[in-house]
Design a protein around this motif. Structure first.
Motif, PDB file in Angstrom:
ATOM      1  N   SER A   5      50.214  44.158  49.905  1.00  0.00           N
ATOM      2  CA  SER A   5      49.016  44.071  49.066  1.00  0.00           C
ATOM      3  C   SER A   5      48.633  45.403  48.431  1.00  0.00           C
ATOM      4  CB  SER A   5      47.852  43.538  49.893  1.00  0.00           C
ATOM      5  OG  SER A   5      47.550  44.441  50.942  1.00  0.00           O
ATOM      6  N   PHE A   7      50.230  47.064  46.379  1.00  0.00           N
ATOM      7  CA  PHE A   7      50.558  47.006  44.957  1.00  0.00           C
ATOM      8  C   PHE A   7      49.463  46.309  44.160  1.00  0.00           C
ATOM      9  CE2 PHE A   7      52.992  44.440  41.648  1.00  0.00           C
ATOM     10  CZ  PHE A   7      52.965  45.447  40.691  1.00  0.00           C
ATOM     11  N   THR A   8      49.025  45.132  44.630  1.00  0.00           N
ATOM     12  CA  THR A   8      47.976  44.431  43.896  1.00  0.00           C
ATOM     13  C   THR A   8      46.626  45.152  44.016  1.00  0.00           C
ATOM     14  OG1 THR A   8      47.790  42.892  45.768  1.00  0.00           O
ATOM     15  CG2 THR A   8      49.083  42.167  43.886  1.00  0.00           C
ATOM     16  N   ILE A   9      46.423  45.854  45.114  1.00  0.00           N
ATOM     17  CA  ILE A   9      45.207  46.677  45.213  1.00  0.00           C
ATOM     18  C   ILE A   9      45.254  47.791  44.171  1.00  0.00           C
ATOM     19  CG2 ILE A   9      43.939  48.332  46.662  1.00  0.00           C
ATOM     20  CD1 ILE A   9      44.688  46.667  49.106  1.00  0.00           C
ATOM     21  N   LEU A  11      46.666  47.732  41.281  1.00  0.00           N
ATOM     22  CA  LEU A  11      46.358  47.144  39.978  1.00  0.00           C
ATOM     23  C   LEU A  11      44.864  46.859  39.857  1.00  0.00           C
ATOM     24  CD1 LEU A  11      49.407  44.726  39.643  1.00  0.00           C
ATOM     25  CD2 LEU A  11      49.048  46.922  38.472  1.00  0.00           C
ATOM     26  N   HIS A  12      44.267  46.395  40.941  1.00  0.00           N
ATOM     27  CA  HIS A  12      42.825  46.174  40.978  1.00  0.00           C
ATOM     28  C   HIS A  12      42.092  47.494  40.684  1.00  0.00           C
ATOM     29  CE1 HIS A  12      39.233  44.219  43.335  1.00  0.00           C
ATOM     30  NE2 HIS A  12      38.791  45.157  42.520  1.00  0.00           N
ATOM     31  N   THR A  15      42.490  48.637  37.047  1.00  0.00           N
ATOM     32  CA  THR A  15      41.681  47.756  36.197  1.00  0.00           C
ATOM     33  C   THR A  15      40.209  48.138  36.284  1.00  0.00           C
ATOM     34  OG1 THR A  15      43.246  45.954  36.576  1.00  0.00           O
ATOM     35  CG2 THR A  15      41.073  45.347  35.745  1.00  0.00           C
ATOM     36  N   ALA A  16      39.748  48.398  37.505  1.00  0.00           N
ATOM     37  CA  ALA A  16      38.329  48.736  37.692  1.00  0.00           C
ATOM     38  C   ALA A  16      38.000  50.108  37.097  1.00  0.00           C
ATOM     39  CB  ALA A  16      37.983  48.692  39.182  1.00  0.00           C
ATOM     40  N   VAL A  35      36.961  46.379  45.814  1.00  0.00           N
ATOM     41  CA  VAL A  35      38.123  45.799  46.505  1.00  0.00           C
ATOM     42  C   VAL A  35      37.708  45.193  47.847  1.00  0.00           C
ATOM     43  CG1 VAL A  35      40.384  46.335  47.532  1.00  0.00           C
ATOM     44  CG2 VAL A  35      39.706  47.434  45.385  1.00  0.00           C
ATOM     45  N   LEU A  77      53.460  47.755  34.755  1.00  0.00           N
ATOM     46  CA  LEU A  77      53.360  47.335  36.154  1.00  0.00           C
ATOM     47  C   LEU A  77      54.513  47.891  36.980  1.00  0.00           C
ATOM     48  CD1 LEU A  77      51.115  45.646  35.010  1.00  0.00           C
ATOM     49  CD2 LEU A  77      51.862  43.740  36.434  1.00  0.00           C
ATOM     50  N   ILE A 136      46.599  43.073  31.457  1.00  0.00           N
ATOM     51  CA  ILE A 136      45.663  42.609  32.484  1.00  0.00           C
ATOM     52  C   ILE A 136      44.227  42.756  31.998  1.00  0.00           C
ATOM     53  CG2 ILE A 136      44.788  43.117  34.801  1.00  0.00           C
ATOM     54  CD1 ILE A 136      47.691  43.912  35.491  1.00  0.00           C
TER      55      ILE A 136
ATOM     56  N   ALA B  94      51.749  39.900  47.830  1.00  0.00           N
ATOM     57  CA  ALA B  94      50.586  39.680  48.692  1.00  0.00           C
ATOM     58  C   ALA B  94      49.312  40.229  48.038  1.00  0.00           C
ATOM     59  CB  ALA B  94      50.804  40.361  50.040  1.00  0.00           C
ATOM     60  N   PHE B  95      48.191  39.636  48.389  1.00  0.00           N
ATOM     61  CA  PHE B  95      46.899  40.092  47.895  1.00  0.00           C
ATOM     62  C   PHE B  95      46.011  40.520  49.044  1.00  0.00           C
ATOM     63  CE2 PHE B  95      48.362  37.698  44.286  1.00  0.00           C
ATOM     64  CZ  PHE B  95      47.806  38.353  43.210  1.00  0.00           C
ATOM     65  N   PRO B  99      38.277  40.188  47.844  1.00  0.00           N
ATOM     66  CA  PRO B  99      37.719  41.161  46.905  1.00  0.00           C
ATOM     67  C   PRO B  99      36.268  40.761  46.616  1.00  0.00           C
ATOM     68  CG  PRO B  99      39.143  39.617  45.762  1.00  0.00           C
ATOM     69  CD  PRO B  99      39.278  39.327  47.225  1.00  0.00           C
ATOM     70  N   VAL B 105      35.461  42.470  38.217  1.00  0.00           N
ATOM     71  CA  VAL B 105      36.888  42.688  38.446  1.00  0.00           C
ATOM     72  C   VAL B 105      37.325  41.995  39.736  1.00  0.00           C
ATOM     73  CG1 VAL B 105      38.693  44.397  38.871  1.00  0.00           C
ATOM     74  CG2 VAL B 105      36.947  44.844  37.142  1.00  0.00           C
ATOM     75  N   ILE B 109      40.346  39.306  39.441  1.00  0.00           N
ATOM     76  CA  ILE B 109      41.654  39.963  39.471  1.00  0.00           C
ATOM     77  C   ILE B 109      42.735  39.088  40.110  1.00  0.00           C
ATOM     78  CG2 ILE B 109      41.304  41.154  41.699  1.00  0.00           C
ATOM     79  CD1 ILE B 109      42.876  42.773  38.586  1.00  0.00           C
ATOM     80  N   ILE B 112      44.074  36.385  37.672  1.00  0.00           N
ATOM     81  CA  ILE B 112      44.817  37.003  36.566  1.00  0.00           C
ATOM     82  C   ILE B 112      46.189  37.458  37.030  1.00  0.00           C
ATOM     83  CG2 ILE B 112      44.930  39.013  35.043  1.00  0.00           C
ATOM     84  CD1 ILE B 112      41.859  38.906  34.909  1.00  0.00           C
ATOM     85  N   LEU B 113      46.208  38.194  38.133  1.00  0.00           N
ATOM     86  CA  LEU B 113      47.480  38.721  38.619  1.00  0.00           C
ATOM     87  C   LEU B 113      48.395  37.600  39.105  1.00  0.00           C
ATOM     88  CD1 LEU B 113      46.417  41.973  40.514  1.00  0.00           C
ATOM     89  CD2 LEU B 113      47.394  41.746  38.226  1.00  0.00           C
TER      90      LEU B 113
END
Lengths: 144, 144
Positions: A5, A7-9, A11-12, A15-16, A35, A77, A136, B94-95, B99, B105, B109, B112-113
Motif C-alpha cells: 500500500s 505505492f498507493t499511499i 499517489l494519495h 495528489t493531496a 491518509v 506512475l 489522476i 494494495a490500498f 482514508p 482526496v 482516491i 480513481i486509482l
DNA sequence: TAAAATGTAACAATTTATATTACAATTAAG
DNA sequence: CTTAATTGTAATATAAATTGTTACATTTTA
C-alpha cells in the motif's frame, strides 16, 4: 502477494499536495490526516519521493508547504513506483532459491523464466509510465 | 513486495512433469528433488493446479505418474498465475484502509486509482495470457 | 530561547511466506 | 489381509516483510 500500500499511499500524498497547495499549509501532519496513517509512515514515503526529486520538504518551524518539484504531467506512475518499491534486483517475480543444479529443469528454469517474466514486468511498467499524476488529478476534478 | 515464489515453483513443476514424463515416474517426492523444496510445499501447489484442472495426481501405491491434463500449448502462464495467487479480490495493488472520508482526496482516491491500476494489472495479465507452457518447454529444449 | 516541524532510529505488532512434522486416507503388491 | 508407498491435510514452527508507534535529535522561525 500484493504490491504494498505504500505505492498507493504515495499517489494519495502527491495528489493531496497538489490539490491543497493553495488552500492549506501542507505538512506531514496534514497529509497524515487525509491518509489516516501514522505521520512517520507519511514522512518516510515523503523522503523517498524527495530522493527521487519529486517534492520539496521545508524543515524547521516554517510557514511553507511541502510542494511538488515537477509538474503533474511530468510525474509518471512508474517514477513513483520506482521511487517507492525497493524490488530485490528490480524483479517483480520471486524465485525459489537453490533448484537442483543436477536436474536439467532445475538447472535452467531460472534463466528461462527470468527472460520471459521480465517482459511481463516491462508490460506493466510501460503502462505505468504512460499514466501521469495529471491524469489522476483530472479524474479527481470530475468528482469534486 | 514481490510476487511469491509459489508461482515460479508451479511453472517449474509443470515443466518437469512434461519433461520427465517418459523417463521417470513423476511423484511429489521426485518433483521435490528437482525444485529442492519441501514435498508438502510441492503437494500444496500441485493441489491448486489440480483444482484448476491442469494435472492428474494418482493416489495410493501406484506406478502411475503425475501427468498434465492439458497440452502445453493450452496452459497459459495466466492460468497458472490465477490458479496459484489468491489475490485479495483479484487486485494486484494494495490500498491503505480507511482514508479520511471527510477529505475530498481521501474520499475519492481509492475509486480513481482502482480503475487506473486495474488497467495496469490487465496489461500484465494479457502478457501472461499470451505465454504458454509450450514456450517454456521450447526454450528449455534449446538448452538441453 | 521556545515552539513547530522534519529526519531518523529503535522497536512492537501484525500479517504473510516458507518450512517441517505428523498422520489419516488411498491404493497396489505380496 | 497386511504391508508399503504415496497423496491429502492439519498443526505448528520459523522467518521475513509490512505496518504502526514512541522517542528524540535536528532544523528553522517567531
Amino acid at each position: 502477494m500484493q504490491i504494498s500500500s505504500r505505492f498507493t499511499i504515495a499517489l494519495h500524498i502527491l495528489t493531496a499536495i497538489h490539490t491543497f497547495k493553495d488552500k492549506y499549509r501542507v505538512t506531514s501532519e496534514f497529509l497524515s490526516g487525509s491518509v489516516q496513517a501514522n505521520p512517520v509512515i507519511i514522512r518516510n514515503i515523503l523522503l523517498q519521493l524527495k530522493a527521487a526529486g519529486m517534492v520539496k520538504i521545508p524543515r524547521g518551524r516554517t510557514s511553507e508547504s511541502i510542494t511538488l518539484l515537477k509538474k503533474p504531467e511530468e510525474i509518471s506512475l512508474l517514477s513513483v513506483y520506482s521511487a517507492i518499491e525497493p524490488l530485490e534486483s528490480d524483479t517483480l517475480f520471486a524465485f525459489h532459491k537453490n533448484p537442483n543444479p543436477s536436474c536439467p529443469v532445475g538447472k535452467n528454469i531460472h534463466s528461462i523464466l527470468d527472460d520471459r517474466l521480465l517482459s511481463v514486468q516491462k508490460a506493466m511498467e510501460d503502462k505505468l509510465k504512460n499514466m501521469k499524476l495529471s491524469d489522476i488529478l483530472s479524474d479527481l476534478n470530475q468528482l469534486i
